[in-house]
Design an enzyme around this catalytic site. Structure first.
Site, PDB file in Angstrom:
ATOM      1  N   HIS A  19       0.868  -1.177   0.000  1.00  0.00           N
ATOM      2  CA  HIS A  19       0.000   0.000   0.000  1.00  0.00           C
ATOM      3  C   HIS A  19       0.909   1.233   0.000  1.00  0.00           C
ATOM      4  CE1 HIS A  19      -2.854   2.912   1.766  1.00  0.00           C
ATOM      5  NE2 HIS A  19      -3.830   2.060   1.567  1.00  0.00           N
TER       6      HIS A  19
ATOM      7  N   ASP B  63       2.993  -4.351   8.359  1.00  0.00           N
ATOM      8  CA  ASP B  63       1.754  -3.587   8.177  1.00  0.00           C
ATOM      9  C   ASP B  63       0.597  -4.592   8.274  1.00  0.00           C
ATOM     10  OD1 ASP B  63      -0.522  -2.461   7.112  1.00  0.00           O
ATOM     11  OD2 ASP B  63       0.467  -1.538   5.399  1.00  0.00           O
TER      12      ASP B  63
ATOM     13  N   GLN C 292      -4.464  -5.187   6.802  1.00  0.00           N
ATOM     14  CA  GLN C 292      -5.378  -6.133   6.146  1.00  0.00           C
ATOM     15  C   GLN C 292      -5.401  -7.502   6.810  1.00  0.00           C
ATOM     16  OE1 GLN C 292      -7.608  -5.590   3.786  1.00  0.00           O
ATOM     17  NE2 GLN C 292      -6.988  -3.477   3.539  1.00  0.00           N
TER      18      GLN C 292
ATOM     19  N   LYS D 287     -10.643  -1.139  10.099  1.00  0.00           N
ATOM     20  CA  LYS D 287     -10.731  -2.309   9.220  1.00  0.00           C
ATOM     21  C   LYS D 287     -11.153  -3.555   9.981  1.00  0.00           C
ATOM     22  CE  LYS D 287      -7.971  -0.436   5.563  1.00  0.00           C
ATOM     23  NZ  LYS D 287      -6.641  -0.214   4.993  1.00  0.00           N
TER      24      LYS D 287
ATOM     25  N   CYS E 141      -4.608   2.194  -3.860  1.00  0.00           N
ATOM     26  CA  CYS E 141      -3.403   2.736  -3.197  1.00  0.00           C
ATOM     27  C   CYS E 141      -2.220   1.810  -3.364  1.00  0.00           C
ATOM     28  CB  CYS E 141      -3.644   2.996  -1.707  1.00  0.00           C
ATOM     29  SG  CYS E 141      -4.874   4.240  -1.374  1.00  0.00           S
TER      30      CYS E 141
HETATM   31  C1  LIG Z   1      -5.753   0.554   4.649  1.00  0.00           C
HETATM   32  C2  LIG Z   1      -4.325   0.200   4.577  1.00  0.00           C
HETATM   33  C3  LIG Z   1      -3.337   1.084   5.009  1.00  0.00           C
HETATM   34  C4  LIG Z   1      -3.644   2.472   5.473  1.00  0.00           C
HETATM   35  O1  LIG Z   1      -4.473   2.458   6.606  1.00  0.00           O
HETATM   36  P1  LIG Z   1      -5.099   3.825   7.144  1.00  0.00           P
HETATM   37  O2  LIG Z   1      -6.151   3.382   8.095  1.00  0.00           O
HETATM   38  O3  LIG Z   1      -5.655   4.542   5.953  1.00  0.00           O
HETATM   39  O4  LIG Z   1      -3.996   4.584   7.786  1.00  0.00           O
HETATM   40  C5  LIG Z   1      -2.035   0.665   4.955  1.00  0.00           C
HETATM   41  N1  LIG Z   1      -1.707  -0.559   4.512  1.00  0.00           N
HETATM   42  C6  LIG Z   1      -2.622  -1.436   4.107  1.00  0.00           C
HETATM   43  C7  LIG Z   1      -2.203  -2.797   3.656  1.00  0.00           C
HETATM   44  C8  LIG Z   1      -3.965  -1.084   4.111  1.00  0.00           C
HETATM   45  O5  LIG Z   1      -4.879  -1.947   3.680  1.00  0.00           O
END
Ligand SMILES: *Cc1c(COP(=O)(O)O)cnc(C)c1O
Length: 404
Positions: A121, A198, A201, A224, A362
């Site tokens: 992302h 990260d 997801q 999320k 993104c």
């Molecule tokens: C949604 C997402 C982000 C960003 O998250 P925010 O809540 O917009 O800060 C970063 N990495 C991944 C893999 C995402 O799905």
């Protein structure tokens, strides 16, 4: 027992209509919906004990502080962090990554390198490019294959003794690939590099154990996984959080301030300048409770069933290509119809009450890899049903007829 019809009753929004049709919400990878158990906690906060935390002697401030710190403990327990002060409240994944990237400014030297993956992302790319600009360090990329999997043999070759940090997502938002983070972490540690995962997801589908993973940083967003927007977390190993400098200066993060010199507060407050999203933190804890009351194993099993059901049906549609066919993936399907722009498909689905995402998600480097402008992405949550998959399939067939 997992009962999707009962679960759906927890989500008021799922019974609304869109364009005169029953809402079919398949944009869960962008943000999840909120159950009434979490909405109630938000209403309770603003109705009964809204106050600023940590400094107040009065009852409301004490209550708000207790609930906020209880939420931190819930999150600590959920991720199996060793200490509650290793959980830093942030505004989300993006904020958490920027906090760590900023901290590494004073650590990296021009001869150092840091490693990202092709599956990221933009939130896990751009802050590191900015870090490289500040420090002169080099950014290297783990490549991907056609299935949307990272090529681990090439990762091994990228690691050197000058590698200081590796940062990859646990699960790709664009394709749903589950990355082999255990391997990535182990290999990085062998050359003395730290690892940031990260988890934006993964956390809606998987319950990570940060101590078993031995990961240095793990970040996520509440919105999320059934929590509110504008709220997230950074897990960091105590040693790392002590080593990194504060990200923002202000109230809450200080021990003592004079015009000559300021000393910083202990963890976690050192990284929590200013009045935080108090209600958001408490609601994040409630969202974790809610997800655990359903159970991550049940969630993963059910979503996998939905994924297999949907994949089989979509592959029956002539001219439909699925991007991201990794063996290990979550309930995300990115696809295109031959010769039809994803935006047009999304627009027709919306007319039918079906919410999907279209575009680059993104993750422009992934779209460049496949040489496409974007995809249509249907992402499923544990409250979706097979009937909703059927509605999607019918909708896509309709869109194909109208557009070709
Ligand atoms: C949604 C997402 C982000 C960003 O998250 P925010 O809540 O917009 O800060 C970063 N990495 C991944 C893999 C995402 O799905």
């Amino acid at each position: 027992m997992f009962n999707v019809e009962n679960i759906r009753k927890d989500f008021p929004i799922l019974s609304r209509k869109v364009n005169g049709k029953d809402l079919v919400y398949l944009d869960n990878a962008a943000t999840s919906q909120t159950p009434k158990q979490v909405i109630d906690v938000i209403v309770d906060y603003y109705s009964n004990y809204n106050a600023n935390i940590h400094r107040g002697v009065h009852a409301l401030s004490q209550e708000a502080t207790d609930k906020y710190e209880q939420a931190r403990h819930k999150i600590q327990a959920h991720f199996n962090a060793k200490h509650a002060h290793e959980i830093i409240f942030t505004s989300g994944t993006t904020h958490s990554i920027n906090l760590v990237a900023n901290g590494f400014t004073s650590i990296l030297k021009p001869e150092d390198n840091i490693i990202v993956s092709a599956l990221e992302h933009h939130s896990n790319i751009v802050p590191w490019q900015m870090l490289c600009e500040r420090t002169g360090a080099q950014l290297k990329v783990i490549p991907m294959n056609q299935a949307g999997e990272l090529i681990m043999s090439q990762y091994d070759n990228l690691l050197t003794e000058n590698t200081k940090l590796v940062f990859v997502n646990h699960v790709s938002n664009a394709l749903g690939t589950i990355n082999p983070i255990e391997y990535i972490i182990e290999k990085a540690h062998q050359v003395g590099a730290a690892v940031l995962i990260d988890g934006a997801q993964s956390t809606p589908h998987i319950k990570p154990d940060v101590q078993a993973l031995n990961v240095d940083f793990y970040v996520a967003s509440a919105h999320k996984l059934c929590g509110p927007t504008g709220q997230g977390m950074l897990y960091g190993k105590e040693d790392w959080l002590k080593k990194l400098p504060p990200y923002q200066g202000g109230g809450e993060m200080i021990a003592e301030v004079t015009f000559e010199k300021t000393t910083y507060a202990d963890l976690p407050h050192k990284f929590e300048a200013g009045t935080p999203n108090i209600c958001g933190g408490i609601a994040f804890g409630a969202a974790i409770d809610y997800m655990n009351s359903i159970g991550f194993e049940a969630i993963a099993n059910y979503e996998h069933e939905l994924l297999e059901y949907a994949t089989a049906q979509l592959l029956q549609i002539e001219g439909l290509t699925i991007y991201g066919t990794a063996k290990n993936k979550t309930s995300v399907i990115s696809f295109n119809l031959d010769g039809i722009h994803p935006y047009d498909v999304g627009t027709i689905l919306d007319k039918l009450g079906i919410a999907v995402r279209t575009g680059h998600h993104c993750a422009q480097p992934i779209m460049s890899f496949y040489n496409i402008p974007g995809t249509v992405r249907a992402s499923f949550a544990f409250y979706n049903t097979k009937a909703e998959v059927d509605a999607l399939v019918l909708g896509i067939k309709k869109a194909k007829m109208m557009l070709s």
